[in-house]
Design a protein around this motif. Sequence first.
Motif, short mmCIF file in Angstrom:
data_model
loop_
_atom_site.label_atom_id
_atom_site.label_comp_id
_atom_site.label_asym_id
_atom_site.label_seq_id
_atom_site.Cartn_x
_atom_site.Cartn_y
_atom_site.Cartn_z
N VAL A 101 -8.94 59.00 -34.89
CA VAL A 101 -7.68 58.53 -34.34
C VAL A 101 -6.70 59.69 -34.35
CG1 VAL A 101 -5.74 56.95 -34.62
CG2 VAL A 101 -8.07 56.17 -35.11
N VAL A 102 -6.14 60.02 -33.18
CA VAL A 102 -5.18 61.12 -33.07
C VAL A 102 -3.94 60.62 -32.32
CG1 VAL A 102 -7.04 62.82 -33.04
CG2 VAL A 102 -6.07 62.01 -30.88
N SER A 103 -2.85 61.31 -32.50
CA SER A 103 -1.60 60.96 -31.82
C SER A 103 -1.69 61.28 -30.34
CB SER A 103 -0.43 61.73 -32.45
OG SER A 103 0.73 61.59 -31.66
N LEU A 104 -1.13 60.41 -29.51
CA LEU A 104 -1.08 60.70 -28.07
C LEU A 104 -0.27 61.96 -27.79
CD1 LEU A 104 -0.50 57.21 -26.37
CD2 LEU A 104 -2.62 58.54 -26.48
N ARG A 105 0.68 62.27 -28.67
CA ARG A 105 1.51 63.45 -28.45
C ARG A 105 0.74 64.75 -28.64
NH1 ARG A 105 5.71 60.37 -31.70
NH2 ARG A 105 7.21 59.55 -30.18
N GLN A 106 -0.45 64.65 -29.21
CA GLN A 106 -1.29 65.84 -29.41
C GLN A 106 -2.37 65.96 -28.33
OE1 GLN A 106 -2.95 65.47 -33.33
NE2 GLN A 106 -0.95 65.38 -34.35
N LEU A 107 -2.39 65.03 -27.40
CA LEU A 107 -3.51 64.90 -26.48
C LEU A 107 -3.27 65.62 -25.16
CD1 LEU A 107 -6.05 63.23 -27.14
CD2 LEU A 107 -5.18 61.45 -25.63
N LEU B 112 5.01 60.17 -25.09
CA LEU B 112 4.52 58.80 -25.25
C LEU B 112 4.00 58.61 -26.67
CD1 LEU B 112 4.12 56.14 -23.74
CD2 LEU B 112 1.79 56.88 -23.21
N ALA B 113 4.59 57.66 -27.38
CA ALA B 113 4.15 57.37 -28.75
C ALA B 113 2.91 56.50 -28.71
CB ALA B 113 5.27 56.67 -29.52
N GLY B 114 2.03 56.70 -29.65
CA GLY B 114 0.81 55.92 -29.70
C GLY B 114 -0.34 56.75 -30.22
N VAL C 228 6.44 51.51 -27.62
CA VAL C 228 7.82 51.90 -27.35
C VAL C 228 8.71 51.10 -28.29
CG1 VAL C 228 7.39 52.47 -24.93
CG2 VAL C 228 8.08 50.15 -25.54
N SER C 229 9.92 51.57 -28.48
CA SER C 229 10.86 50.86 -29.34
C SER C 229 12.17 50.68 -28.62
CB SER C 229 11.08 51.61 -30.65
OG SER C 229 11.74 52.85 -30.42
N GLU C 230 12.85 49.60 -28.97
CA GLU C 230 14.14 49.27 -28.38
C GLU C 230 14.99 48.66 -29.47
OE1 GLU C 230 15.01 45.59 -25.77
OE2 GLU C 230 14.68 47.22 -24.33
N ASP C 231 16.00 49.39 -29.92
CA ASP C 231 16.80 48.98 -31.07
C ASP C 231 15.86 48.81 -32.27
OD1 ASP C 231 19.13 49.03 -29.55
OD2 ASP C 231 18.82 46.98 -28.84
N ARG C 232 15.78 47.63 -32.84
CA ARG C 232 14.90 47.40 -33.99
C ARG C 232 13.64 46.64 -33.58
NH1 ARG C 232 17.38 47.93 -38.88
NH2 ARG C 232 15.23 48.03 -39.64
N LYS C 233 13.34 46.59 -32.30
CA LYS C 233 12.14 45.90 -31.83
C LYS C 233 11.13 46.91 -31.30
CE LYS C 233 11.95 43.63 -27.84
NZ LYS C 233 12.15 42.57 -26.83
N GLY C 234 9.87 46.68 -31.63
CA GLY C 234 8.80 47.51 -31.11
C GLY C 234 7.95 46.73 -30.12
N LEU C 235 7.41 47.43 -29.15
CA LEU C 235 6.52 46.84 -28.15
C LEU C 235 5.21 47.61 -28.12
CD1 LEU C 235 9.04 46.40 -25.19
CD2 LEU C 235 8.21 44.60 -26.70
N ILE C 236 4.09 46.90 -28.20
CA ILE C 236 2.79 47.52 -27.99
C ILE C 236 2.47 47.32 -26.52
CG2 ILE C 236 0.38 47.59 -28.68
CD1 ILE C 236 1.18 46.33 -31.32
N GLY C 237 2.61 48.39 -25.74
CA GLY C 237 2.55 48.28 -24.29
C GLY C 237 1.16 48.04 -23.75
N ASP C 238 0.16 48.67 -24.37
CA ASP C 238 -1.21 48.50 -23.90
C ASP C 238 -2.15 48.96 -25.01
OD1 ASP C 238 -3.34 47.91 -22.22
OD2 ASP C 238 -3.32 49.86 -21.24
#
Length: 349
Positions: A24-30, A70-72, A88-98
């Motif tokens: 498992v690796v960060s998308l930011r490293q991909l 892109l976080a993930g 993604v995050s919005e204020d104090r809410k997180g969304l798992i987009g896919d």
Amino acid sequence: MALSTAAYNARRMAAAREVRLLQVVSLRQLRVAALDGLLEEETAEWQARLGWDFRPSAEMVRRFVGLRTLAGSALMAGEAAVGYVYVVSEDRKGLIGDLYVSAACRNPANESRLLDAALGELCREWAVTRIESQLMMLTWPLGFRPHREDQLRTHPRYFMVIPDRAIAALAPGAAARKALIEGWTARRVEEVAAVIAAAYHGHVDSDVNDQYRSVSGARRFLNNIVQYPGCGAFFAPASFVALDAWTGRACGVSLASTLSAGVGHITQICVAPSLKGRGLGYELLRRSLRALAEAGCRKASLTVTAANTDAVGLYERVGFRTAHEFSAMVWDLAARPRSRFGDSAEARP
């Protein structure tokens, strides 16, 4: 350079045989090329299973991965990704987009690794108090225990489809003679947002999506529907607003999109609470479906929460049939965990 399809398939099959080697690796490293084969497979599966053109969403993933914003996380077999999740995050809410795992590596353990990584990143980096997701390709078997289960609520949902021949048979309802219905216009956004907030007050879908709980949230929901490809490409000619005969203000709405060539989708339909049961919802739905059919759609779809039995009953009477089942998941991280007996750990009033 992107991996060839043959090279990607070879790596994917090797990953299936050697699951223990997946990392498992960060998308930011991909590098974007590492996702190419996986996104091609996902695009083909969305089209085959749901009639949904996933290419705009895949391109969005490619663009933001390329920008390293892109976080993930990705599940890697050597240099090729065999699974990924983004958040993604919005204020104090997180969304798992896919969240998607290649068919060759798809199992609860690998899906769980990515989901756990997503939850951990949202909690660690943004300290969110709520996380929402509607992962249509998640394949957990019944009884699988997800992470943070004591703070999780799941809502089974249906992806329902109606063919054009059933749409053609829909007759105007009683509301067709009484209702004032106009085509979608952006100047009605504020009024429609107020209708959505009122219609979903105390409704199960306000737990699925907390944007339904306020006018400001409903306004953001509408802007997302119109501007972004998450629910297909917004299709104004099949979107309608019902108006109150006395005030001239919005009292109902039906919004539509196109998922792919020949496939339409109802993204939102609701009416003011005071008008429920009068056939206005049916008439709005009928008009959107007819407009989609007249635009060349061979079928149309929608999603609905299983617990919303009135809506499910209406859709089945109209001619919709369930083609796919999935779950909306909500983690309420601000609440105290439930006890091992399933009740709230807090004392009951």
